[in-house]
Design an enzyme around this catalytic site. Structure first.
Site, short mmCIF file in Angstrom:
data_model
loop_
_atom_site.label_atom_id
_atom_site.label_comp_id
_atom_site.label_asym_id
_atom_site.label_seq_id
_atom_site.Cartn_x
_atom_site.Cartn_y
_atom_site.Cartn_z
N HIS A 170 0.86 -1.19 0.00
CA HIS A 170 0.00 0.00 0.00
C HIS A 170 0.90 1.23 0.00
CE1 HIS A 170 -3.69 -2.13 2.00
NE2 HIS A 170 -3.91 -1.95 0.72
N CYS A 266 -2.09 3.04 9.06
CA CYS A 266 -3.10 2.07 8.64
C CYS A 266 -4.25 2.02 9.65
CB CYS A 266 -2.51 0.67 8.53
SG CYS A 266 -1.08 0.56 7.46
N1 ARG Z 1 -3.60 -7.03 6.70
C1 ARG Z 1 -4.03 -5.82 6.11
C2 ARG Z 1 -4.05 -5.98 4.60
O1 ARG Z 1 -3.18 -6.60 4.07
C3 ARG Z 1 -3.16 -4.68 6.50
C4 ARG Z 1 -3.62 -3.37 5.96
C5 ARG Z 1 -2.71 -2.25 6.28
N2 ARG Z 1 -3.27 -1.02 5.89
C6 ARG Z 1 -2.65 -0.05 5.23
N3 ARG Z 1 -3.27 1.05 5.04
N4 ARG Z 1 -1.47 -0.21 4.71
O2 ARG Z 1 -4.94 -5.51 3.95
#
Ligand code: ARG
Length: 696
Positions: A170, A266
């Site tokens: 992300h 996150c």
């Molecule tokens: N386990 C989650 C996923 O893979 C973690 C999300 C983390 N969020 C972020 N905004 N990077 O979707």
């Protein structure tokens, strides 16, 4: 730099948090390992830190939604518009209705993206504080397809940044924009184009490129509230640099969430954004992102063509989707599919579509004439010229298709729209003349690539491995059969050969083939004829006694003496006529009227009087000589063989023989599917081939 109103953020408690599936590399090996109490303590600590500087709102966690704590992925909002995420991963779909209800209940307008535009919210889209600019990640979770839609919804400039490291899946794991046009980011997470997009907008003194250690501890996953930065971790160095920019860095450990691949940012969604001046005074932004469709048909599955096309597109940093997929019902029937290609820029699009065209794709949305640009300087093509393949090519001129003549690869296409009907021809860069009208881009270009049948595959380039003895024998058998058929129908066979043919003792077998009338054209350099004549005169090749395989005293001079004799005679032909040369490959060529062209190079001794040292002339002579040939045998020659391959159109069979797999692979790169590569000793192969053809 403190924002006027107290900021608001959204968080979600950890009641159901855990790692229960793997959707990013951080989660690997962590299923069931989360210490939920520890996570809760860290989350509460983060919440109380944030509460000092912002109003923290909380949404009820949903059961069996272990990732819902990561509210940044709920969606993206600006003012009263909320765009919910379109998760690429089905595991997180269940969060969507819960977040939607929360926002709807509070009067937000919910604007959904089309289903085929994956988007994971603020996790992959960060507004630049104080600017009408949205940094948008794509490539792992979100798709670039969503970016033009976001441009329209929010009327901001959307900069597409491609993520290339699965660990930074992300954008908010590796990029953080700060007011005053600043940004903090981890360069290795992005491709080159994205880095240059960042550097174009954020000058050197306004960017911090963090190192691996900071990045791996999610330093970029940072929440800015006024001039405080809240993050899981920041090394001394980084902290100092941020302090120098006027920020207080508050590290609050959230490492239990790192097991799921998330950290401070996150765990929060910003409920307010400040994009600077009144949105109504903003110009209308249009997205540079383009989508085009190409049609593919053929044995897309058997040959992996569809995979290759998609890999090529994705590797180039473009989005790719398949529509209207219809597999043939039987293995011998064609599969059809439409490939949807989405590119951050028009230029990239053209590059990728022209690569796809080489694989047989036809652009669908393209019924316009080719774009022609006039040459303004002799020998110089307009920027963005279309570069040709070996395959038959049609150019759309005045609504009609004109077939290119003199087809070859790596050429430009010159169109004469004035003639009736309009004509198109391949032309080398150096032959372009002022006023020539050259095709640019890929609009109005069609390429007809052949489709291999499944069983043809056995007879194509076996790129990298040494061919087994049995395999060589089989190939020679087929080869002999093909050569015979070519000769029976009055066709022509060309040989491109290097001196190794003579060194390996293959010369006398090539000579047999020539004398038996199987070879029409010999393309080589200075070395093969030199050593062939040396062998005829002194029994050595580069000083080696070929019969006994040992060096001969004074032999190192033999090839120079041979050259000297030919120079005295005036030419190879004259040396043959004067009886100086009495046998060998060149002797056979002269006696049997085989057209030979010798193209020189920087390492040549002599040269022989027949060797053309002007390379432009030599290229031209090669091109003339192979006209009308049905087969080109490339025997242990790399540069001369590649040069010949470059000027040969599709439909001419290339057979490449070399002891080095790398050379065979190089020839295969030309992309011709009707060609064959054999990794073996060339002397051996010629022996077998002459045996098959001359003794039968
Ligand atoms: N386990 C989650 C996923 O893979 C973690 C999300 C983390 N969020 C972020 N905004 N990077 O979707």
């Amino acid at each position: 730099m403190t924002s006027p109103a107290k900021p608001r953020v959204l968080m979600c408690p950890t009641d159901h948090f855990g790692v229960e599936y793997v959707i990013n590399p951080w989660m690997q090996g962590q299923i069931g390992r989360v210490d939920r109490d520890r996570a809760a303590r860290q989350w509460n600590q983060l919440r109380s830190t944030l509460s000092e500087l912002a109003e923290v709102e909380v949404i009820d966690p949903g059961e069996r939604l272990p990732d819902m704590v990561f509210t940044a992925n709920a969606g993206l909002l600006l003012d009263d518009v909320f765009v919910p995420s379109n998760f690429r991963v089905p595991e997180r779909d269940g969060e969507v209705p819960l977040f939607n209800r929360w926002f709807a209940d509070r009067g937000y307008k919910i604007v959904e993206l089309p289903r085929d535009q994956p988007f994971e919210g603020e996790g992959d889209a960060l507004f630049h504080p104080g600017q009408p600019l949205l940094w948008a990640g794509y490539g792992v979770r979100s798709g670039i397809e969503a970016h033009p839609t976001l441009t329209d919804i929010f009327n901001v400039e959307v900069v597409s940044l491609r993520l290339v490291d699965q660990r930074f899946y992300h954008l908010d794991t590796c990029f953080y924009p700060l007011p005053d046009g600043r940004a903090v980011y981890f360069p290795a997470a992005f491709d080159e184009r994205s880095l240059s997009e960042i550097r174009k907008r954020v000058p050197a003194d306004k960017r911090i490129e963090v190192g691996e250690d900071d990045a791996m501890h999610f330093t970029c996953n940072c929440v800015r509230l006024g001039d405080t930065l809240v993050t899981n971790y920041a090394g001394q160095d980084l902290q100092q640099r941020l302090n120098a920019w006027g920020y207080t860095v508050r590290c609050t450990t959230v490492d239990e969430f790192l097991l799921a691949g998330g950290a401070a940012k996150c765990l929060t969604l910003l409920l307010q954004q400040d994009l600077g001046p009144d949105p109504k005074s903003r110009p209308k932004f249009t997205s540079p992102v383009r989508t085009r469709r190409v049609q593919m048909a053929g044995h897309l599955l058997d040959h992996g063509t569809l995979n290759k096309a998609m890999d090529l597109t994705i590797d180039a940093g473009l989005g790719c989707g398949v529509e209207n997929f219809s597999p043939g019902e039987r293995s011998d029937q064609h599969t059809r599919a439409t490939l949807r290609v989405t590119s951050p820029s028009a230029e990239r699009m053209d590059d990728v579509i022209s690569e796809l065209m080489k694989m047989g794709a036809q652009p669908l949305d393209d019924l316009a004439d080719a774009e022609l640009v006039e040459v303004v300087k002799d020998g110089v093509a307009p920027d963005d010229f279309y570069s040709t393949t070996i395959y038959p090519t049609d150019i759309r001129v005045g609504g009609n298709w004109a077939r290119c003549t003199a087809q070859r690869m790596d050429a430009m296409v010159v169109v004469d729209p004035g003639s009736t009907p309009p004509t198109a021809r391949c032309a080398l860069m150096r032959d372009l003349k002022v006023g020539d009208r050259v095709v640019t881009g890929i609009t109005g270009v069609r390429v007809k690539t052949p489709d291999l049948r499944r069983d043809d595959e056995a007879f194509s380039f076996m790129s990298s491995s040494v061919s087994s003895e049995r395999r060589v024998e089989q190939t020679v058998e087929t080869l002999a059969w093909e050569i015979k058929r070519i000769k029976q129908r009055g066709g022509k066979v060309a040989v491109v050969a290097g001196p190794v043919v003579v060194h390996t003792g293959g010369g006398r077998h090539l000579e047999r083939l020539i004398r038996a009338g199987f070879i029409d054209v010999l393309l080589t350099g200075n070395a093969l004829p030199t050593h062939d004549i040396e062998l005829n005169l002194y029994g050595t090749s580069l000083g080696m006694d070929l019969k006994r395989g040992i060096g001969v005293h004074g032999g190192h001079k033999h090839h120079l003496k041979a050259i000297n004799l030919v120079r005295r005679a005036g030419s190879i032909k004259q040396a043959v006529e004067q009886g100086v040369i009495t046998g060998g490959v060149m002797h056979a060529c002269v006696e049997h009227d085989v057209n030979y062209v010798l193209a020189g190079s920087i390492r040549d001794d002599g040269p022989l009087p027949d060797t053309e040292m002007d390379l432009v002339k030599a290229q031209h002579a090669y091109a003339e000589a192979i006209k009308g040939c049905d087969m080109v045998l490339m025997l242990s020659s790399m540069l001369h063989a590649i040069g010949t391959g470059n000027m040969t159109p599709a439909g001419v069979k290339l057979v490449c023989v070399d002891i080095s797999p790398a050379v065979v692979t190089k020839l295969a790169d030309r992309g011709s599917v009707e060609s064959v590569g054999i990794v073996t000793d060339v002397g051996l192969l010629l022996n077998l081939l002459a045996g098959r053809l001359c003794e039968a």
